[in-house]
Design a protein around this motif. Structure first.
Motif, PDB file in Angstrom:
ATOM      1  N   SER A 103      28.829   6.634 -47.742  1.00 43.47           N
ATOM      2  CA  SER A 103      29.310   6.774 -48.912  1.00 43.47           C
ATOM      3  C   SER A 103      28.248   8.201 -49.094  1.00 43.47           C
ATOM      4  CB  SER A 103      28.093   5.822 -49.980  1.00 43.47           C
ATOM      5  OG  SER A 103      27.145   5.760 -49.481  1.00 43.47           O
ATOM      6  N   SER A 104      27.348   8.198 -47.832  1.00 42.97           N
ATOM      7  CA  SER A 104      26.768   9.884 -47.548  1.00 42.97           C
ATOM      8  C   SER A 104      27.721  11.435 -47.236  1.00 42.97           C
ATOM      9  CB  SER A 104      25.840   9.464 -46.916  1.00 42.97           C
ATOM     10  OG  SER A 104      25.384   8.895 -45.223  1.00 42.97           O
ATOM     11  N   GLY A 105      29.118   9.923 -46.857  1.00 42.54           N
ATOM     12  CA  GLY A 105      29.162  11.135 -46.166  1.00 42.54           C
ATOM     13  C   GLY A 105      30.122  11.243 -45.102  1.00 42.54           C
ATOM     14  N   ILE A 106      28.470  10.043 -44.221  1.00 39.64           N
ATOM     15  CA  ILE A 106      28.784  10.105 -42.804  1.00 39.64           C
ATOM     16  C   ILE A 106      29.619   9.578 -41.830  1.00 39.64           C
ATOM     17  CG2 ILE A 106      26.944   9.617 -40.522  1.00 39.64           C
ATOM     18  CD1 ILE A 106      24.775  10.477 -42.516  1.00 39.64           C
ATOM     19  N   ALA A 107      30.815   9.743 -40.915  1.00 40.21           N
ATOM     20  CA  ALA A 107      31.900   8.394 -40.003  1.00 40.21           C
ATOM     21  C   ALA A 107      30.639   7.591 -39.543  1.00 40.21           C
ATOM     22  CB  ALA A 107      32.236   9.325 -39.598  1.00 40.21           C
ATOM     23  N   LEU A 108      31.486   6.567 -39.142  1.00 39.78           N
ATOM     24  CA  LEU A 108      30.996   5.428 -38.340  1.00 39.78           C
ATOM     25  C   LEU A 108      31.790   5.576 -36.692  1.00 39.78           C
ATOM     26  CD1 LEU A 108      31.805   2.157 -39.866  1.00 39.78           C
ATOM     27  CD2 LEU A 108      28.959   3.707 -39.309  1.00 39.78           C
ATOM     28  N   ALA A 109      31.286   6.228 -35.948  1.00 43.86           N
ATOM     29  CA  ALA A 109      31.947   6.274 -34.696  1.00 43.86           C
ATOM     30  C   ALA A 109      32.962   5.317 -34.273  1.00 43.86           C
ATOM     31  CB  ALA A 109      31.180   6.725 -32.992  1.00 43.86           C
ATOM     32  N   PRO A 110      33.804   5.408 -33.587  1.00 44.44           N
ATOM     33  CA  PRO A 110      34.894   4.669 -33.010  1.00 44.44           C
ATOM     34  C   PRO A 110      34.253   3.463 -32.428  1.00 44.44           C
ATOM     35  CG  PRO A 110      35.997   6.382 -32.621  1.00 44.44           C
ATOM     36  CD  PRO A 110      34.479   7.089 -33.519  1.00 44.44           C
ATOM     37  N   ASN A 111      33.459   3.701 -31.911  1.00 46.54           N
ATOM     38  CA  ASN A 111      33.025   2.331 -30.469  1.00 46.54           C
ATOM     39  C   ASN A 111      31.798   1.721 -31.284  1.00 46.54           C
ATOM     40  OD1 ASN A 111      31.264   4.324 -30.288  1.00 46.54           O
ATOM     41  ND2 ASN A 111      30.674   3.501 -28.044  1.00 46.54           N
ATOM     42  N   CYS A 112      31.052   2.067 -32.407  1.00 45.18           N
ATOM     43  CA  CYS A 112      31.261   1.566 -32.933  1.00 45.18           C
ATOM     44  C   CYS A 112      31.199  -0.128 -33.609  1.00 45.18           C
ATOM     45  CB  CYS A 112      30.268   1.851 -34.983  1.00 45.18           C
ATOM     46  SG  CYS A 112      29.360   3.252 -34.297  1.00 45.18           S
ATOM     47  N   VAL A 113      31.590  -0.597 -34.149  1.00 47.36           N
ATOM     48  CA  VAL A 113      32.211  -1.796 -34.421  1.00 47.36           C
ATOM     49  C   VAL A 113      32.857  -2.427 -33.141  1.00 47.36           C
ATOM     50  CG1 VAL A 113      34.442  -3.383 -35.407  1.00 47.36           C
ATOM     51  CG2 VAL A 113      32.855  -1.224 -37.331  1.00 47.36           C
ATOM     52  N   SER A 114      33.785  -1.557 -31.811  1.00 48.25           N
ATOM     53  CA  SER A 114      34.601  -2.299 -31.452  1.00 48.25           C
ATOM     54  C   SER A 114      33.245  -2.730 -29.970  1.00 48.25           C
ATOM     55  CB  SER A 114      34.705  -1.255 -29.635  1.00 48.25           C
ATOM     56  OG  SER A 114      34.359  -0.083 -29.876  1.00 48.25           O
ATOM     57  N   THR A 115      31.722  -2.713 -29.891  1.00 47.25           N
ATOM     58  CA  THR A 115      30.889  -2.745 -28.716  1.00 47.25           C
ATOM     59  C   THR A 115      30.025  -3.240 -30.039  1.00 47.25           C
ATOM     60  OG1 THR A 115      30.186  -0.252 -28.866  1.00 47.25           O
ATOM     61  CG2 THR A 115      28.662  -1.484 -27.588  1.00 47.25           C
ATOM     62  N   PHE A 116      29.836  -3.663 -30.653  1.00 54.50           N
ATOM     63  CA  PHE A 116      29.775  -5.056 -31.895  1.00 54.50           C
ATOM     64  C   PHE A 116      29.963  -6.194 -31.886  1.00 54.50           C
ATOM     65  CE2 PHE A 116      29.809  -7.746 -35.688  1.00 54.50           C
ATOM     66  CZ  PHE A 116      28.643  -8.218 -35.745  1.00 54.50           C
ATOM     67  N   ASN A 117      31.663  -6.436 -31.534  1.00 57.07           N
ATOM     68  CA  ASN A 117      32.723  -7.471 -31.576  1.00 57.07           C
ATOM     69  C   ASN A 117      32.796  -7.961 -29.921  1.00 57.07           C
ATOM     70  OD1 ASN A 117      33.779  -7.161 -33.489  1.00 57.07           O
ATOM     71  ND2 ASN A 117      35.074  -5.471 -33.251  1.00 57.07           N
ATOM     72  N   GLU A 118      31.818  -7.287 -29.007  1.00 55.78           N
ATOM     73  CA  GLU A 118      31.760  -7.657 -27.699  1.00 55.78           C
ATOM     74  C   GLU A 118      30.666  -7.685 -27.525  1.00 55.78           C
ATOM     75  OE1 GLU A 118      33.522  -3.759 -24.510  1.00 55.78           O
ATOM     76  OE2 GLU A 118      31.560  -3.472 -25.945  1.00 55.78           O
ATOM     77  N   LEU A 119      29.374  -7.336 -28.131  1.00 54.33           N
ATOM     78  CA  LEU A 119      28.052  -8.522 -28.589  1.00 54.33           C
ATOM     79  C   LEU A 119      28.610 -10.159 -29.188  1.00 54.33           C
ATOM     80  CD1 LEU A 119      24.120  -7.664 -29.382  1.00 54.33           C
ATOM     81  CD2 LEU A 119      25.389  -9.334 -30.732  1.00 54.33           C
ATOM     82  N   LYS A 120      28.768  -9.785 -30.554  1.00 52.53           N
ATOM     83  CA  LYS A 120      29.398 -11.163 -30.986  1.00 52.53           C
ATOM     84  C   LYS A 120      30.409 -12.274 -30.243  1.00 52.53           C
ATOM     85  CE  LYS A 120      32.447 -10.774 -34.435  1.00 52.53           C
ATOM     86  NZ  LYS A 120      33.196 -10.952 -35.863  1.00 52.53           N
ATOM     87  N   LEU A 121      31.503 -11.631 -29.738  1.00 51.52           N
ATOM     88  CA  LEU A 121      32.794 -12.428 -29.022  1.00 51.52           C
ATOM     89  C   LEU A 121      31.975 -12.800 -27.747  1.00 51.52           C
ATOM     90  CD1 LEU A 121      35.413 -10.948 -30.626  1.00 51.52           C
ATOM     91  CD2 LEU A 121      34.569 -12.837 -31.895  1.00 51.52           C
ATOM     92  N   GLY A 122      31.921 -12.117 -27.423  1.00 53.61           N
ATOM     93  CA  GLY A 122      31.303 -12.333 -25.517  1.00 53.61           C
ATOM     94  C   GLY A 122      30.338 -12.554 -25.084  1.00 53.61           C
ATOM     95  N   ARG A 123      29.205 -12.121 -25.521  1.00 51.15           N
ATOM     96  CA  ARG A 123      27.581 -11.933 -25.628  1.00 51.15           C
ATOM     97  C   ARG A 123      27.547 -10.918 -24.560  1.00 51.15           C
ATOM     98  NH1 ARG A 123      27.193 -14.746 -30.205  1.00 51.15           N
ATOM     99  NH2 ARG A 123      25.536 -15.239 -30.858  1.00 51.15           N
TER     100      ARG A 123
END
Length: 215
Positions: free
Chosen positions: A80-100
């Motif tokens: 909402s502040s106009g700051i984007a999420l870098a492309p690897n933000c979510v993919s890195t999170f998924n690596e933690l969530k799914l594969g620890r």
């Protein structure tokens, strides 16, 4: 005798007429058959053309859908502040969530204030002290932490989202971090606990334990 000749002539004329009629009928039948065949061929051609058109339309629709899906996958979320999420933000999170694969992920706003980036990761099974060392005294951070604890003798864990925004941080950066937090939080689907900290007393082990055991 003349009458017989006339009869014969009449018979011959009748035969000729019958033959002519038969020929006409045959010609008519042939013409009808030809017309039917032409109509059938035309119908077949029309059907083939329709089928080809439908197939082409379906292929075009499928290609459009694929293009839309690709565009959605490549889309970068903006806060909402106009700051984007870098492309690897979510993919890195998924690596933690799914594969620890990691024990934690530390995010921060980039130096040019254009996007949220992955600052660094913590190893799997990292201690709580290692986690707290990632929280700077005067700077804001977002941390996804795989909190490990024991409850009634059983080893458990919960994925926690920590919004670290200390009172001593720059006011402008605090406002930016606060307004950008929700976009990262919502993009990381699977967060179980959220903790907001403004000083060390709000990110103690006991605070995490209390929130995790309430759920």
């Amino acid at each position: 005798m003349a009458k017989k000749k006339n009869d014969n002539n009449n018979n011959n004329d009748n035969d000729d007429n019958n033959n002519k009629n038969k020929n006409k009928n045959n010609n008519n039948n042939n013409n009808n058959n030809n017309n039917n065949n032409n109509n059938n061929n035309n119908n077949n051609n029309n059907n083939n053309n329709n089928n080809n058109n439908n197939n082409n339309n379906n292929n075009n629709n499928n290609n459009n859908n694929n293009n839309n899906n690709n565009n959605n996958n490549n889309k970068i979320t903006t806060t909402s502040s106009g700051i984007a999420l870098a492309p690897n933000c979510v993919s890195t999170f998924n690596e933690l969530k799914l594969g620890r694969k990691y024990g934690g992920i530390v995010y921060r706003i980039s130096d040019d204030s254009k996007e949220i980036i992955v600052d660094h990761t913590l190893p799997t099974g990292c201690s709580f002290d290692e986690f707290t060392k990632c929280l700077p005294e005067n700077e804001c951070r977002y941390v996804v932490y795989d909190y490990q604890y024991k409850e009634e003798g059983a080893q458990k864990s919960k994925i926690c989202f920590v919004a670290w925004c200390p009172d001593t941080a720059n006011i402008k950066k605090k406002m930016m971090a606060t307004s950008s937090k929700d976009s990262l939080r919502k993009a990381c689907v699977g967060i179980q606990v959220e903790i907001q900290g403004t000083d060390a007393s709000e990110v103690k082990d006991s605070c995490f334990f209390e929130k995790c055991t309430k759920i």
